[in-house]
Design an enzyme around this catalytic site. Structure first.
Site, short mmCIF file in Angstrom:
data_model
loop_
_atom_site.label_atom_id
_atom_site.label_comp_id
_atom_site.label_asym_id
_atom_site.label_seq_id
_atom_site.Cartn_x
_atom_site.Cartn_y
_atom_site.Cartn_z
N SER A 20 21.28 -8.22 -22.41
CA SER A 20 19.88 -7.90 -22.67
C SER A 20 19.75 -6.67 -23.57
O SER A 20 20.59 -5.77 -23.53
CB SER A 20 19.14 -7.66 -21.36
OG SER A 20 19.75 -6.64 -20.63
N GLU B 203 0.82 -1.21 0.00
CA GLU B 203 0.00 0.00 0.00
C GLU B 203 0.86 1.26 0.00
O GLU B 203 0.51 2.26 -0.64
CB GLU B 203 -0.92 0.03 1.23
CG GLU B 203 -2.01 -1.03 1.25
CD GLU B 203 -1.54 -2.34 1.88
OE1 GLU B 203 -0.32 -2.59 1.94
OE2 GLU B 203 -2.41 -3.13 2.29
N ASP C 121 27.11 -14.75 -15.90
CA ASP C 121 27.04 -13.50 -15.13
C ASP C 121 27.17 -13.75 -13.64
O ASP C 121 26.50 -14.62 -13.08
CB ASP C 121 25.68 -12.83 -15.37
CG ASP C 121 25.57 -12.24 -16.78
OD1 ASP C 121 26.59 -11.78 -17.30
OD2 ASP C 121 24.45 -12.23 -17.32
N CYS D 196 26.53 -2.42 -18.56
CA CYS D 196 25.67 -3.51 -18.08
C CYS D 196 24.62 -3.80 -19.15
O CYS D 196 24.68 -3.23 -20.24
CB CYS D 196 25.01 -3.09 -16.76
SG CYS D 196 24.16 -4.43 -15.89
N ILE E 216 26.30 -6.65 -23.02
CA ILE E 216 26.29 -7.49 -21.82
C ILE E 216 25.18 -8.55 -21.85
O ILE E 216 25.17 -9.47 -21.05
CB ILE E 216 26.19 -6.60 -20.56
CG1 ILE E 216 27.29 -5.54 -20.56
CG2 ILE E 216 26.27 -7.40 -19.27
CD1 ILE E 216 28.71 -6.08 -20.65
N HIS F 279 22.80 3.45 -16.98
CA HIS F 279 21.78 3.86 -16.02
C HIS F 279 21.13 5.18 -16.39
O HIS F 279 20.17 5.60 -15.76
CB HIS F 279 22.38 3.95 -14.61
CG HIS F 279 23.01 2.67 -14.19
ND1 HIS F 279 24.35 2.40 -14.34
CD2 HIS F 279 22.46 1.54 -13.67
CE1 HIS F 279 24.60 1.18 -13.90
NE2 HIS F 279 23.48 0.64 -13.50
#
Ligand code: GLN
Ligand code: ZN
Length: 759
Positions: free
Chosen positions: A438, A19, A604, A731, A436, A699
């Site tokens: 994906s 919640e 990995d 990454c 890396i 990122h």
């Protein structure tokens, strides 16, 4: 019966249905105002107090609740607000510190000891003034009293607060001790006015680390001084996650009321019980695991408590959770789909509450004092322990035999031999480009996975969709000139879950959410039994992808140590033994991949470093099995099969020899934000294997320019020779959008060509 025998260090706050997460995210996206968050928060606090009260817990916390993080709350309490936020007030200030705003970057966030919870790192400076704002603490205390409990108050202790902070003006954080301690004293003074007697829990988990003498020497003066503030306050200093023996000895000589010790992850705490016995201190004995999901084995705990009470009088022993229950999921009541046999073995936060009060009653007052309901619970507990010892869901004789019979634990050939053959057969250039693993997880991909899971999409239709995505990934990589390709991992929701779902011995929850940071939660899978691999897990996807290109397609696996460190792990077997079983499953996958024509395989180990013990003396043992199991996982690889690994960080100084010992042919790491600084250690120690330091930060949505990456690559070349370097992003790219990924990778490849032409 008046008893004071059960103590909960802290309770989860995100809510049984998350919640708080929902309310916060609604507020952040401006769909409600702050008063709605406040009212959800109050409702949750009350509900959490009710759970604890109903379970018969004697010591219930306030100020364990937080809208984001307790370290951040403590920073606000001490007015430790970095300059860039000082103009702001109330919730705007609070959430800006946590999440940043238009003008200012957020404060840093980092892992809370060896858990997966992240706290906000306070920024301190000699220039700043610190003063008290006790409003949150006072308000919550009053709310709890109004609700009808007599609560304790939790705060983070001064040594931990300082030890986990950083100096924005450079220098040692402990230099700020004399500025911070007076604010703590003022806080205690304020707390003393709340009641005629108040229990104050001061969390000092920093005391479980190997501390230098300077820090330890602050301990006695701190707790002498804080104890002196008011005789109304009973101070409990609480540590967790490890033993705190050096500190315990000192704290016994201060006027505090009680000491909280973790007997689950700090067995060594038992070693100095005699000292505790000689003092007048109350012991909060952490015997219910706050970091795992298994039912407590009452028999084992009862004998542990017996050992304690032979040394200490029962009146001075209170049973406690080993740490805050923040690190466990909330309640089993929403687990509707779980296998009923497995569910009987589990206890989440709420279930741990009744375990705790039952245990306290059983061990401190005797079995005769149990209620009928408690007797039933005791019976169920015995049954669960028995069934875990024998269940065929857990114990797999064939697998155990296979583990015992492992004889080949390392690869063939030395690194020097292997790399020569690999370079010749695989024919990749210096500064070879790759990614890396994906690629962006589009809405469509996620939807297809969900529909397949729920049965809406047939296996054929699902496979076709995934293959189409792989086709696109391959086509793009060829187009932009990447040299070593990946299939893009569209079939994986998560790098642990994907493998866990296919391995026998792994379980999944429906609602086992645990707070990771702020409103973010994770739902770790759990390892309940012997691990085995019924069938290949990635071969079909990798071979399909390989069939679509003449270039090398890298196979993509998650390593044993990461599979372990990001799961709840069974507690009836040493972690290293569990890891070895996983290693075997991965080994078979490696072998299957290479036998179907995959020539490079990346294993990995994103969470390798996370598993490091808090105490220096325990590191060697961890490294021994962690390295052993990585090596077992790749031991089937032929000399010509190139093994890559990937780790999502770049500070390798402490562990460089260990990384080298893992003996992967290539390691990719995260370095874009730190230039070539952190790569230097590889050169300094004469690291032999190849390295792919990330040249751009994944990122951020920003697209790095060619020039920028040229510079970055040239900086890397100052440290390591071109023959040893690979070029890749930091990454995986799954959280990014295609619009960001495409130009970034095109620029990365162009940058490599530019550099190659120059050298
Ligand atoms: N191969 C994984 C990916 O690219 C690695 C993820 C990770 O290191 N966290 O997504
Ligand atoms: Zn990574």
């Amino acid at each position: 019966m008046s008893k004071n025998s059960s103590y909960v260090v802290g309770f989860p706050r995100i809510g049984e249905q998350r919640e708080l997460k929902k309310a916060l995210e609604k507020f952040w996206s401006k769909q409600c105002d702050f008063s709605e968050v406040k009212s959800v928060a109050l409702e949750l606090k009350q509900r959490h107090w009710a759970y604890q009260k109903d379970a018969g817990v004697d010591f219930i916390s306030t100020n364990d609740f937080s809208l984001y993080d307790n370290m951040l709350d403590m920073a606000i309490t001490l007015n430790a607000v970095p300059k860039r936020f000082q103009e702001l007030k109330s919730e705007e200030l609070y959430f800006s510190m946590a999440r940043g705003n238009k003008n200012s970057v957020a404060m840093e966030m980092t892992k809370w000891f060896n858990t997966n919870y992240h706290y906000i790192v306070p920024e301190l400076s000699l220039e700043d003034e610190y003063n008290l704002d006790a409003s949150k603490i006072v308000e919550e205390y009053k709310e709890a009293k109004e609700f009808g409990i007599k609560p304790k108050i939790n705060i983070i202790g001064p040594l931990t607060f300082l030890g986990l902070s950083k100096r924005s003006d450079g220098g040692d954080v402990y230099e700020l001790y004399s500025k911070i301690l007076p604010v703590y004293k003022a806080l205690l003074k304020e707390i003393a006015t709340l009641d005629t007697e108040v229990t104050l829990q001061i969390d000092e988990p920093i005391l479980v680390k190997d501390l230098d003498v300077k820090v330890l020497s602050l301990l006695k003066p701190t707790y002498d001084a804080l104890s002196k503030v008011s005789s109304n306050i009973n101070i409990a200093v609480v540590t967790y996650f490890e033993h705190s023996n050096e500190a315990t000895k000192i704290l016994l000589n201060t006027p505090i009321w009680a000491l909280g010790l973790d007997f689950i992850y700090g067995e060594e705490n038992s070693e100095i019980l005699e000292f505790t016995a000689l003092s007048d201190k109350v012991l909060l004995a952490g015997v219910v695991d706050g970091r795992n999901i298994w039912k407590n084995d009452f028999q084992t705990t009862a004998s542990l408590v017996k050992n304690i009470t032979t040394l200490l009088p029962k009146e001075r022993v209170i049973l406690s959770t080993s740490c805050s229950l923040l690190h466990t999921p909330f309640s089993l009541k929403y687990e509707e789909k779980m296998d009923s046999e497995i569910k009987e073995w589990l206890a989440y936060g709420v279930e741990k509450l009744s375990e705790l009060s039952l245990l306290a009653q059983l061990t401190l007052e005797g079995e005769a004092s149990l209620s009928e309901e408690q007797k039933r619970e005791l019976e169920l507990n015995k049954r669960a322990s028995e069934s875990r010892k024998t269940s065929t869901l857990i114990h797999d004789k064939n697998l155990q035999k296979k583990v015992e019979e492992i004889t080949k634990t390392v690869r063939d050939g030395t690194y020097e031999e292997r790399i020569k053959i690999q370079k010749r057969q695989l024919g990749y250039a210096d500064l070879a480009t790759t990614t890396i693993g994906s690629f962006p997880q589009t809405q469509e991909v996620r939807q297809a996975r969900r529909d397949f899971k729920s049965g809406l999409l047939s296996i054929e239709a699902y496979t076709k969709k995934m293959q189409e995505y792989i086709d696109e990934c391959v086509a793009f990589q060829e187009e932009c000139g990447l040299e070593i390709l990946v299939h893009g991992e569209p079939e994986r929701n998560d790098m642990v879950e994907y493998f866990g779902e296919q391995l026998k011995g792994y379980g999944f929850s429906q609602n086992g959410w645990v707070q990771s940071y702020g409103s973010r939660c994770v739902k770790p899978p759990f390892i309940y039994g012997d691990i085995s691999r019924p069938k290949p897990m990635t071969v079909a996807w990798s071979t399909y992808a390989q069939s679509k290109t003449d270039k090398i397609m890298k196979g993509m696996l998650t390593g044993p140590v990461t599979l372990l460190n990001w799961s709840f792990v069974r507690d009836d077997m040493p972690r290293g033994d569990v890891s070895k079983q996983i290693a075997l499953a991965i080994r078979d996958e490696v072998d299957d991949l290479q036998n179907t024509g995959i020539k490079m395989i990346q294993v990995d180990e994103a969470a390798f470093k996370e598993g490091y013990p808090l105490r220096e003396s325990k590191i060697a043992a961890y490294e021994e099995w962690a390295v052993r199991d990585f090596k077992i996982a790749v031991s089937a690889a032929k000399v010509e099969t190139q093994i890559h690994t990937h780790m999502c960080y770049s500070e390798f100084n402490d562990i460089i020899r260990t990384i080298e010992a893992m003996d992967a042919d290539v390691i990719s790491i995260e370095t874009a934000r730190s230039g070539n600084e952190l790569l230097k250690i590889f050169a300094e120690v004469g690291y032999k294997q190849e390295v792919g330091p990330g040249v751009y930060d994944i990122h951020s949505p920003r697209v790095p320019s060619v020039e920028e990456m040229v510079q970055q690559i040239e900086a890397l070349l100052e440290v390591l020779p071109k023959e040893q370097l690979w070029i890749n992003p930091d990454c995986g790219l799954k959280t990014r959008k295609w619009e960001e990924v495409k130009p970034s990778l095109i620029n990365m490849v162009t940058a490599v060509h530019t550099v190659r032409n120059k050298i």
